[in-house]
Design an enzyme around this catalytic site. Structure first.
Site, short mmCIF file in Angstrom:
data_model
loop_
_atom_site.label_atom_id
_atom_site.label_comp_id
_atom_site.label_asym_id
_atom_site.label_seq_id
_atom_site.Cartn_x
_atom_site.Cartn_y
_atom_site.Cartn_z
N ALA A 217 0.82 -1.21 0.00
CA ALA A 217 0.00 0.00 0.00
C ALA A 217 0.85 1.26 0.00
CB ALA A 217 -0.92 0.01 1.22
N VAL B 275 14.19 -4.07 -1.52
CA VAL B 275 14.21 -2.65 -1.89
C VAL B 275 14.22 -1.79 -0.63
CG1 VAL B 275 12.87 -0.83 -3.06
CG2 VAL B 275 13.00 -3.12 -4.07
N ASP C 273 20.44 3.16 -8.65
CA ASP C 273 21.70 3.92 -8.71
C ASP C 273 22.34 3.75 -10.09
OD1 ASP C 273 21.53 4.47 -5.80
OD2 ASP C 273 21.78 2.30 -5.70
N HIS D 12 23.85 0.25 -1.20
CA HIS D 12 22.88 1.25 -1.65
C HIS D 12 22.81 2.32 -0.55
CE1 HIS D 12 19.44 3.33 -3.18
NE2 HIS D 12 18.81 3.14 -2.04
P1 NAI Z 1 6.09 4.06 2.00
O1 NAI Z 1 6.24 4.52 3.41
O2 NAI Z 1 5.23 4.83 1.05
O3 NAI Z 1 5.56 2.55 1.99
C1 NAI Z 1 6.08 1.56 2.82
C2 NAI Z 1 4.95 0.60 3.10
O4 NAI Z 1 5.51 -0.51 3.79
C3 NAI Z 1 3.85 1.17 3.99
O5 NAI Z 1 2.60 1.02 3.34
C4 NAI Z 1 3.94 0.34 5.27
O6 NAI Z 1 2.67 0.12 5.85
C5 NAI Z 1 4.54 -0.95 4.73
N1 NAI Z 1 5.21 -1.78 5.74
C6 NAI Z 1 5.91 -1.40 6.83
N2 NAI Z 1 6.31 -2.46 7.54
C7 NAI Z 1 5.85 -3.55 6.89
C8 NAI Z 1 5.91 -4.95 7.14
N3 NAI Z 1 6.54 -5.42 8.22
N4 NAI Z 1 5.33 -5.78 6.25
C9 NAI Z 1 4.69 -5.31 5.17
N5 NAI Z 1 4.58 -3.99 4.89
C10 NAI Z 1 5.14 -3.13 5.73
O7 NAI Z 1 7.60 3.92 1.45
P2 NAI Z 1 8.10 3.77 -0.05
O8 NAI Z 1 8.35 5.10 -0.64
O9 NAI Z 1 7.21 2.82 -0.77
O10 NAI Z 1 9.54 3.12 0.21
C11 NAI Z 1 9.69 1.81 0.73
C12 NAI Z 1 11.13 1.52 1.06
O11 NAI Z 1 11.93 1.54 -0.10
C13 NAI Z 1 11.79 2.51 2.03
O12 NAI Z 1 12.56 1.77 2.96
C14 NAI Z 1 12.71 3.32 1.13
O13 NAI Z 1 13.81 3.84 1.86
C15 NAI Z 1 13.14 2.25 0.16
N6 NAI Z 1 13.72 2.72 -1.10
C16 NAI Z 1 14.77 1.99 -1.62
C17 NAI Z 1 15.36 2.35 -2.80
C18 NAI Z 1 16.51 1.55 -3.37
O14 NAI Z 1 17.07 1.98 -4.40
N7 NAI Z 1 16.93 0.42 -2.81
C19 NAI Z 1 14.89 3.53 -3.55
C20 NAI Z 1 13.76 4.20 -2.96
C21 NAI Z 1 13.20 3.80 -1.77
#
Ligand code: NAI
Length: 324
Positions: free
Chosen positions: A13, A129, A159, A187
């Site tokens: 979500a 991710v 990246d 990362h």
């Molecule tokens: P967001 O905050 O919009 O969504 C994260 C979702 O994960 C939320 O809906 C939350 O309820 C859910 N969540 C939290 N704990 C959970 C669990 N134990 N089980 C299942 N769902 C859970 O964040 P967004 O923007 O979608 O980013 C997600 C992650 O990706 C962040 O950690 C961000 O830092 C990371 N990220 C990594 C990148 C990469 O290149 N590796 C690039 C951009 C973001």
């Protein structure tokens, strides 16, 4: 038509989840002849929002989408899963140290690792991710002793793609004219975007101004995420989702001849990196397997950058090792 495969997306979500699910269901990740059943894992407070996403997925009437499972139970989510994109993670809150973030996420990724171990297909392909992605992947892997450790990877493709975009602008070429870009390491802001092997239409990239490379290019790629948050008021979600699709597509369907991609994978000691840490390397993929590109020349400058990002990953591992 092939049998459907089961694809787990955690954090379904969230922002990235919303950019990712529709592209997987459209066939962008596994190809136009591969039906999918999506498994959406979220935490209880987000289950209402997930139901909305499920309704939208249904309303797209995707021919390749053969089912959707939405749950807050990891054991249900990972049942018979063939692919997992672990996006959901605990974000860094105000005043939170990096070590607190590592601990908070360690809990999430150990639960999911165990659930995968008990319920997923043994050849599941896992992409982490959610940050800190490399070490989260290590934690999931360590909690899944019955799954080949090599099946756990983390995302540095964003990246890699950011680096291609910067080169494309600087040298006035299209991104698909460029090959052999490498992201080494974590990362994080210690990652090392290495252009020393990059080719433009099969010819070596020459005339790289060292001052531009060291003072502009490398920091721009390393800090692109922060720049997007500053501009957009929210983190990079669409580009992160697109890169996750690229990572999984190449792993499952292969890389182009003459090119490679960057994937964070368990180190086997190649290039002198500590074995076991999840380190980004140049890799080629074929038949669903990746292999590290070997014997690339490493300059003194490159070695010092590789050493710095490797040291950070060794420190991250030490901070969570007691949970293995
Ligand atoms: P967001 O905050 O919009 O969504 C994260 C979702 O994960 C939320 O809906 C939350 O309820 C859910 N969540 C939290 N704990 C959970 C669990 N134990 N089980 C299942 N769902 C859970 O964040 P967004 O923007 O979608 O980013 C997600 C992650 O990706 C962040 O950690 C961000 O830092 C990371 N990220 C990594 C990148 C990469 O290149 N590796 C690039 C951009 C973001």
């Amino acid at each position: 038509m092939k049998q459907p495969v089961r694809v787990v997306v955690t954090g379904a979500a969230g922002q990235i989840g919303y950019q990712l699910l529709f592209r997987i269901a459209a066939g962008n990740m596994l190809g136009p002849d591969q039906p999918v059943i999506l498994h959406l894992l979220e935490i209880p407070p987000a289950m209402n929002a997930v139901q909305g996403v499920v309704m939208e997925l249904e309303d797209c009437a995707f021919p390749l989408l053969h089912g959707v499972v939405a749950t807050d139970d990891a054991n249900v989510a990972f049942k018979d899963a063939n692919y997992a994109l672990l996006v959901g993670a605990m974000p860094r809150g105000p005043g939170m140290e990096r070590s607190d973030l590592l601990q908070a996420n360690a809990k999430i990724f150990s639960v999911q690792g165990k659930a995968m171990n008990d319920h997923a297909a043994k050849d599941i392909k896992v992409l982490v991710v959610g940050n800190p992605a490399n070490t989260n992947a290590l934690i999931a892997q360590q909690n899944a002793p019955d799954i080949d450790p090599g099946q756990f990877t983390a995302m540095t493709r964003l990246d890699h793609n950011r680096a291609l975009a910067q080169l494309s602008g600087k040298f006035n070429v299209q991104t698909n004219d460029l090959t052999r870009m490498t992201i080494w390491g974590n990362h994080s802001s210690t990652q090392y975007p290495d252009v020393s092997q990059v080719q433009v239409n099969g010819c070596d990239l020459t005339n790289v101004d060292q001052t531009w490379y060291v003072d502009e290019f490398i920091p721009t790629v390393q800090q692109r995420g922060a720049a997007i948050i500053k501009a957009r008021g929210a983190s990079s979600a669409a580009s992160a989702a697109s890169s996750a699709i690229d990572h999984m597509r190449n792993w499952a369907l292969g890389t182009a001849a003459g090119d490679w991609v960057s994937m964070a994978i368990p180190s086997d000691g190649s290039y002198g990196v500590a074995p076991g840490i999840i380190f980004s390397y140049p890799v080629t993929c074929a038949n669903g397997q990746y292999s590290i590109v070997q014997d690339l020349p490493v300059s003194e400058f490159s070695q010092s950058r590789i050493d710095a990002t490797e040291a950070e990953l060794r420190e991250e591992r030490s901070a969570v090792e007691h949970l293995f």
